[in-house]
Design an enzyme around this catalytic site. Sequence first.
Site, PDB file in Angstrom:
ATOM      1  N   GLU A  44      29.473 -37.047   8.809  1.00  0.00           N
ATOM      2  CA  GLU A  44      30.078 -38.364   9.044  1.00  0.00           C
ATOM      3  C   GLU A  44      29.145 -39.264   9.852  1.00  0.00           C
ATOM      4  O   GLU A  44      29.564 -39.953  10.790  1.00  0.00           O
ATOM      5  CB  GLU A  44      31.428 -38.211   9.753  1.00  0.00           C
ATOM      6  CG  GLU A  44      32.477 -37.514   8.910  1.00  0.00           C
ATOM      7  CD  GLU A  44      33.848 -37.470   9.567  1.00  0.00           C
ATOM      8  OE1 GLU A  44      34.837 -37.697   8.871  1.00  0.00           O
ATOM      9  OE2 GLU A  44      33.903 -37.193  10.784  1.00  0.00           O
ATOM     10  N   GLU A  57      36.706 -34.004   3.046  1.00  0.00           N
ATOM     11  CA  GLU A  57      37.778 -33.751   4.014  1.00  0.00           C
ATOM     12  C   GLU A  57      39.039 -34.465   3.547  1.00  0.00           C
ATOM     13  O   GLU A  57      39.201 -35.671   3.777  1.00  0.00           O
ATOM     14  CB  GLU A  57      37.387 -34.237   5.416  1.00  0.00           C
ATOM     15  CG  GLU A  57      36.287 -33.439   6.078  1.00  0.00           C
ATOM     16  CD  GLU A  57      36.052 -33.843   7.527  1.00  0.00           C
ATOM     17  OE1 GLU A  57      36.931 -34.525   8.104  1.00  0.00           O
ATOM     18  OE2 GLU A  57      35.001 -33.481   8.081  1.00  0.00           O
TER      19      GLU A  57
END
Length: 585
Positions: free
Chosen positions: A158, A234
């Site tokens: 991320e 995710e």
Amino acid sequence: MSRLEFDAKGFYLDKKPFTIVSGTIHYFRVVPGYWEDRLKKLRACGFNTVETYTCWNLHERKEGEFDFSGMLDLAKFIRTAQELGLYVILRPGPYICAEFDFGGLPSWLLTDPKMHLRCNDPRFLQKVSNYYRRLFEEVHPYLAENGGNIIAVQVENEYGSYGNDKDYLRAVAKIYEENGVHELFFTSDGPNDLMLGGGSLPEYLATANFGSNGKQHFDKLRQLHPDRPVMCTEFWNGWFDHWYEQHHVRESDDTAATLDEMLSDGGSVNLYMFHGGTNFGFTNGANHDGVYQPTVTSYDYDCPVSECGDLTPKYQAVKEVIEKHFGKAPELAVQNNPKKAYGTIELKEHAVMFDQLPEPTVCSHTMTMEELGQDFGFVLYETTLYGPFAESEIKIDGLHDRAHIYLDGVLQGIQERTGKRNDIVSVCLKEGEQATLSILVENLGRVNYGPKLRDEKGILRGVKLNHQYQFGWKMYSLPCDNADKLSFVPIESGDSERLNSPVFLKGHFAVSEKADTFVRLDGFTKGCVYINGFHLGRYWNTAGPQKTLYLPAPLLKDGENELVVLELEGYQQPKVLLTDCADLG
């Protein structure tokens, strides 16, 4: 060549079409005795892949000293997955977020003020390289190119939520390659232009992380990369909890519908989390979005498989969706593990924390926990105040994170970085008078996400009387990893008032049949629990929502077991309950 490849139509494993249906299980949040159980439940639910981060902060707690044993035996976890027919997606970081302390980065990085984290800083990259050299020694035999089950490896994590240094991302990927890792590389980011733009590289697969609106986010990926498959790395099917908040839940039907939407749209998916596990010890992280928010001990995450391994209604709902798309799941016998209420445990011995302090570090000014060479736990700061001076407020400049303030051993007040408690403590001394000021500071978890990642602990700048800094400090490092070196004595009837200061309480109980259980501490305030020397984690009854700590059966012994409670603020009776029911709020 890597066995996992892709084109615009999708993924291919050994040249055959392949949809990644993966679930996250973190080896470092599950006791090794339950790795097979949790992985088997993943396979029985129809999943073909398990995803896990690696935790640099635990593998290298002290620089140059590596640990891949016990709960950190990553190779054994991967091997167990392989034996059950599961592929592995590895996410080595170096930063992992994961609601884990410092996002999985080791705290000793903070001792170099010139080092810039998560960018193309040679200082940082050298530390990363040293870690990866040792990490990839463990996993090298399990790479797909070596006949193993690791089919994809993430580059950073991320990153677009933090920065946009493409040279850094390429440097991380280069370190992978220098250590013999050549599987499919990918990045994962939030599903918007800024995050995907900052965190992805044109040469590697870009994936997205989100909890809803699957088709919309997949369309964004297709817009940016029309020649590549889409994947949600995710899929947040639940959420985590902070102290002072409500326990988070998500309806099973909602989770199942979003999963079905993504699979129907031709995407690959990784459930984050499939089984969350526990932030054992002091390993929980924290968020900071204007307010500091530490994460609780449980990482249940409202998953298909609960913290204690139970199959939830969400498990069945997810399984039905997977079977709809890919046929019958493997016929594996899985069930909930037995629970047992061992009853009330009397804590008959105690050890007062301040009576058994280690040798202090002496310095003119306060030092941070990291400067003291400590990653987790507490630091006790102590100095002497000399009169005369009029009523003056004691002010902690840079409190990270929670302080018990004592004068001559008597608690005067508590202050928190959370903003939930900030007792004003003042002192006045006459000519010739003096007082010992002691401040016990607890690290509640380093920030794991966002721009405030550089989160040192302890007292960052100093302590003042009104505007005057106080100098001449003794600092006692109290990591409290366990209670093994303490000397306990029996609790006497007259000890109750004295035991309102931080105290370790010890009791024993017999086990003839080992089963999962839950520690309930009604009548206690805040502290930690240890079972047979293993640190289960924190409880905080006045902050909630979590009211029980999960105690897995593999941590118990046949025969006598030792349970220790570190209570920081006082208790009603030295008794805890081992129950067969979890209470997460």
